[in-house]
Design an enzyme around this catalytic site. Sequence first.
Site, short mmCIF file in Angstrom:
data_model
loop_
_atom_site.label_atom_id
_atom_site.label_comp_id
_atom_site.label_asym_id
_atom_site.label_seq_id
_atom_site.Cartn_x
_atom_site.Cartn_y
_atom_site.Cartn_z
CD GLN A 1 -2.83 -0.94 2.54
OE1 GLN A 1 -2.32 -0.49 3.56
NE2 GLN A 1 -4.06 -1.41 2.49
CB THR B 1 -10.08 -3.95 4.99
OG1 THR B 1 -9.44 -2.68 4.83
CG2 THR B 1 -9.74 -4.79 3.78
CB CYS C 1 -10.89 2.86 8.65
SG CYS C 1 -9.56 1.77 9.16
CB THR C 2 -13.02 -2.50 9.36
OG1 THR C 2 -11.65 -2.80 9.03
CG2 THR C 2 -13.87 -2.61 8.10
CD GLU C 3 -8.54 -1.73 11.24
OE1 GLU C 3 -8.25 -2.90 10.91
OE2 GLU C 3 -8.76 -0.83 10.41
#
Length: 230
Positions: free
Chosen positions: A52, A83, A197-199
């Site tokens: 990334q 994600t 963002c999945t966090e």
Amino acid sequence: MKTIGMLGGMSWESTSNYYREINQLVKAQLGGFNSAKIVMYSVNFEEIEKLQTAGEWDKTGIILSNAALSLKAAGADFLMICTNTMHKVANQVEQETGLPLLHIADATGEQLKAQGISKVGLLGTAFTMEQEFYKGRLQEKFGIEVIVPNGVQRKLVHGVIYNELVQGVLNNRSRNDFITVINDLQESGAEAVILGCTEIAMLVNQNDTKVPLFDTTEIHAQAAVDYALS
């Protein structure tokens, strides 16, 4: 019940939340001893993160496509990439496998449209906030205007995600910073804010602000369960 193919590990912290949420939703809907039928491939996020940063998105697409082919061989009926950021290569993964892929932006866009929201703020990695693969899809497919934080705030949000949240670190100062960013997006006209963002939902939730929040992990998990049980 269809078998869900989960592409996880990006990060494993949020993937564990996906697994829990999906099984809880199946249990709530079907009762008894029911749980979801899942096959999961958890990648090494170290490899993904380096690619990334280097802008080697084609290589990340190859990694996820190969993982998805393993899920197909294991009996997955459809796929979900656990994600937001890696949906940049969602089309590549779907084409390589020939399996349906539940796009996280589509699931989110449907929820936003159902609630009549036409202008939304977006939090996520710098890739998600600055590139078009996510916000462009919301704009083109659902007619939703997407705004993002300013440059300084984008850098802050990205840093917290990679330096804290994917490491399982929850910092009160960072929570307060995120709430400030959310409130600023509202002042800029956002009717709601996507936790893209999945966090992020590990750090802030609806109890922290009056601004409507759309938790993409929760939304994506619900979409997967709906599809699996359809």
